[in-house]
Design a protein around this motif. Structure first.
Motif, PDB file in Angstrom:
ATOM      1  N   VAL A  39       5.822  -2.953   3.706  1.00  0.00           N
ATOM      2  CA  VAL A  39       4.820  -2.038   4.253  1.00  0.00           C
ATOM      3  C   VAL A  39       4.250  -1.121   3.179  1.00  0.00           C
ATOM      4  O   VAL A  39       3.139  -0.612   3.287  1.00  0.00           O
ATOM      5  N   VAL A  99      -0.001   3.319  10.340  1.00  0.00           N
ATOM      6  CA  VAL A  99       0.855   2.129  10.393  1.00  0.00           C
ATOM      7  C   VAL A  99       1.976   2.240   9.363  1.00  0.00           C
ATOM      8  O   VAL A  99       3.126   1.891   9.615  1.00  0.00           O
ATOM      9  N   TRP A 100       1.635   2.773   8.189  1.00  0.00           N
ATOM     10  CA  TRP A 100       2.640   2.958   7.138  1.00  0.00           C
ATOM     11  C   TRP A 100       3.663   4.011   7.566  1.00  0.00           C
ATOM     12  O   TRP A 100       4.864   3.885   7.326  1.00  0.00           O
ATOM     13  N   ARG A 102       4.759   4.823  10.477  1.00  0.00           N
ATOM     14  CA  ARG A 102       5.673   4.469  11.568  1.00  0.00           C
ATOM     15  C   ARG A 102       7.067   4.079  11.054  1.00  0.00           C
ATOM     16  O   ARG A 102       8.054   4.697  11.442  1.00  0.00           O
ATOM     17  N   PRO A 103       7.206   3.094  10.159  1.00  0.00           N
ATOM     18  CA  PRO A 103       8.558   2.780   9.673  1.00  0.00           C
ATOM     19  C   PRO A 103       9.104   3.803   8.677  1.00  0.00           C
ATOM     20  O   PRO A 103      10.314   3.970   8.579  1.00  0.00           O
ATOM     21  N   TRP A 108       4.188   7.650  14.448  1.00  0.00           N
ATOM     22  CA  TRP A 108       2.824   7.189  14.174  1.00  0.00           C
ATOM     23  C   TRP A 108       1.988   8.307  13.586  1.00  0.00           C
ATOM     24  O   TRP A 108       1.077   8.084  12.830  1.00  0.00           O
TER      25      TRP A 108
ATOM     26  N   THR C  10       9.893  -4.630   6.727  1.00  0.00           N
ATOM     27  CA  THR C  10       8.720  -3.977   7.299  1.00  0.00           C
ATOM     28  C   THR C  10       7.512  -4.893   7.244  1.00  0.00           C
ATOM     29  O   THR C  10       6.381  -4.446   7.189  1.00  0.00           O
ATOM     30  N   ASN C  12       6.172  -6.767   9.496  1.00  0.00           N
ATOM     31  CA  ASN C  12       5.261  -6.643  10.640  1.00  0.00           C
ATOM     32  C   ASN C  12       4.241  -5.527  10.447  1.00  0.00           C
ATOM     33  O   ASN C  12       3.064  -5.692  10.747  1.00  0.00           O
ATOM     34  N   TYR C  13       4.732  -4.396   9.940  1.00  0.00           N
ATOM     35  CA  TYR C  13       3.825  -3.263   9.729  1.00  0.00           C
ATOM     36  C   TYR C  13       2.798  -3.585   8.651  1.00  0.00           C
ATOM     37  O   TYR C  13       1.642  -3.190   8.731  1.00  0.00           O
ATOM     38  N   GLY C  17      -1.119  -3.433   9.345  1.00  0.00           N
ATOM     39  CA  GLY C  17      -1.972  -2.598   8.501  1.00  0.00           C
ATOM     40  C   GLY C  17      -3.161  -3.368   7.966  1.00  0.00           C
ATOM     41  O   GLY C  17      -4.307  -2.941   8.102  1.00  0.00           O
TER      42      GLY C  17
END
Lengths: 232, 241, 53
Positions: A39, A99-100, A102-103, A108, C10, C12-13, C17
């Motif tokens: 990510v 989106v970044w 979130r994890p 969010w 990660t 999926n993210y 994105g």
């Protein structure tokens, strides 16, 4: 204006090539960051799109000043074109950031200075478009648009400072600030290549899109002029 | 930036000295105040609206003693901002509808004198509303809001709000969508004022030492100076025919 | 906290994105093309009208 100039086609092709290379650098060439995983790669285009957003905002403010000084409608077309493109890019930047987050931040959305300022800038763009839509007279629309673009541009630094004073968790990757910010990382040389190349590519993408949007703006101006003439 | 101010400067030199500027400005202020004294529609509207907002907050937030300490400044500034928008819109709309704006613009006075006249009028209306809301809130919730620091913040916050608001309401009334346009144009630009004012007011009410609040006061000062100057420079362009 | 160096998955993210990125960009490009074409059509129509009148 009737036919697309050749140099613009050349620029289109160049932009496309740059872009494909940027995608390759980000997806394949840049290594995977170890603590965040894949990510982290969202970061490259996230920063690049946000950069285009700020660039467009700046262009719109400068175009506003030039319009007020010279009164040439072309600067108004330029201002609108820049704002519209920035509106799209900033929107993407905000979503990608979210989106970044979130994890990494486990949420969010946070009311972090950059995120919040970006959202407020987005709202200023939206207000700019709404203001223009409410005014029929082209000269008045251009003047009001110019004034609002300049005001908005001047308020943004103050907005950013005031929110920053409230507190931040946004990582400062370039020109490191707070090392404890969660999600901060050091870029390896390969990451730096992908990062700066993305910034460069998106600047070119911005210029190319701006030129196309300008062509459209000029066409729209002519249509509006003719429409007034025909209906009169 | 010289080019930008030149139309104003030319007109000023054409119509005379600084004395003419002051006379024109106070004439506009006086016109607004006396018109309001006769009709009282603007202030009544703002005041009733402000009281209603506080009433709604009371139920929405369950303003018991503990909650009040932390949210009072927020409630106050949201109330001021909403009532302020109402007043700004009304003040400019009546100007436009009665054709006063065109009349004013035809008058051989410096246009920035008109801007400052309108802005000072709006500021007075806003301060009146605030000076009614503060004691009312104090009585309703049995607290004392009359802290000199808070009054300073109220004044500085209102100046920044009105400086931008007067300029934007002049643009908004000339648009087709004028009723909804003003808050949409204004609120994103006054975010710094709102944050600084809420933080500083809250700090004064909770007895935070001056050293920690100075930064917010400075921010308000910077905002006020920048935007009064900017509005002064650009007013010409939003009333040009 | 223990220093555990397992890289989180990660992927999926990452996909989400970039999907957002490409989707919005495509929509914007298409909107540019469509708007340009419509303007062109309108211009032709208006020019015809003007020549008639």
């Amino acid at each position: 204006m009737e036919t697309k100039p050749r140099w613009l086609t050349v620029l289109d092709v160049l932009t496309a090539i740059f872009f494909v290379v940027a995608v390759f650098l980000v997806f394949v060439f840049a290594p995977m960051e170890r603590t965040m995983g894949l990510v982290q790669k969202v970061f490259y285009f996230h920063v690049a799109t946000a950069w285009v957003g700020m660039l467009g905002f700046m262009v719109a403010a400068v175009a506003g000043i030039l319009y007020l000084i010279k009164g040439d409608r072309q600067y108004d077309t330029l201002g609108l074109a820049a704002v519209e493109i920035s509106l799209v890019f900033f929107f993407v930047a905000i979503i990608m950031g979210s989106v970044w987050a979130r994890p990494i931040w486990n949420t969010w959305w946070t009311w972090d200075p950059r995120l919040t300022t970006a959202t407020i800038v987005e709202l200023i763009y939206a207000a700019y478009i709404m203001l223009r839509q409410g005014i029929e007279d082209p000269d008045r629309r251009a003047r009001f648009g110019a004034v609002y673009a300049i005001l908005g541009f001047l308020s943004v630094p103050l907005t950013f400072i005031s929110i920053r004073l409230l507190r931040t968790i946004h990582p400062v990757v370039i020109g490191s600030g707070d090392p404890s910010a969660e999600g901060a990382f050091n870029m390896s040389p390969r990451m730096k290549v992908a990062f700066f190349y993305s910034l460069f590519t998106f600047s070119v993408v911005f210029v190319d899109l701006l030129l196309h949007r300008l062509r459209m703006g000029k066409l729209a101006a002519r249509v509006e002029e003719l429409r007034l003439k025909v209906s009169a | 930036m010289n080019e930008l101010t030149s139309p104003t400067a030319e007109r000023a030199s054409a119509t005379g000295s600084a004395g003419a500027f002051w006379r024109a400005m106070w004439a506009v202020v006086w016109k607004d105040l006396s018109a309001e004294w006769r009709s009282r529609e603007l202030l009544t509207g703002m005041l009733v609206f402000a009281v209603l907002v506080i009433l709604i907050f009371n139920f929405a937030l369950e303003l018991d003693a503990k909650a009040r300490a932390s949210v009072t400044s927020g409630v106050l500034w949201v109330t001021f901002a909403f009532a302020g928008t109402l007043g700004l819109n009304r003040s400019m709309a009546s100007e436009k509808d009665r054709g006063c704006l065109d009349g004013l613009l035809l008058a051989p006075v410096d246009r920035s004198a008109i801007y400052f006249g309108k802005a000072i009028g709006n500021l007075i209306f806003m301060l009146v509303v605030e000076m009614v809301v503060l004691p009312l809130y104090s009585v309703l919730y049995n607290t004392n809001l009359f802290h000199p620091g808070l009054l300073l913040v109220v004044l500085m916050g209102s100046i920044g709000y009105v400086a931008v608001g007067t300029l934007l309401s002049t643009m908004a009334v000339q648009a087709r969508t004028r009723d909804i346009l003003l808050p949409i144009l204004l609120f994103p630009l006054v975010v710094p004022v709102m944050i600084a004012a809420v933080k500083a007011s809250g700090g004064f009410l909770q007895g935070v030492p001056w050293e920690e609040l100075k930064v917010w006061i400075n921010l308000l000062l910077v905002y006020d100076v920048i935007f009064v100057a900017i509005a002064f420079m650009f007013f010409d362009y939003v009333v040009e025919e | 906290m223990m220093l555990q160096q397992t890289t989180p998955d990660t992927f999926n993210y990452f996909v989400v994105g970039y999907t957002v990125f490409f989707l919005v960009m495509t929509v914007y490009l298409v909107s540019l093309v469509v708007r340009y074409r419509n303007l062109k059509k309108e211009l032709e129509l208006l020019e015809e009208l003007e020549n008639e009148g």
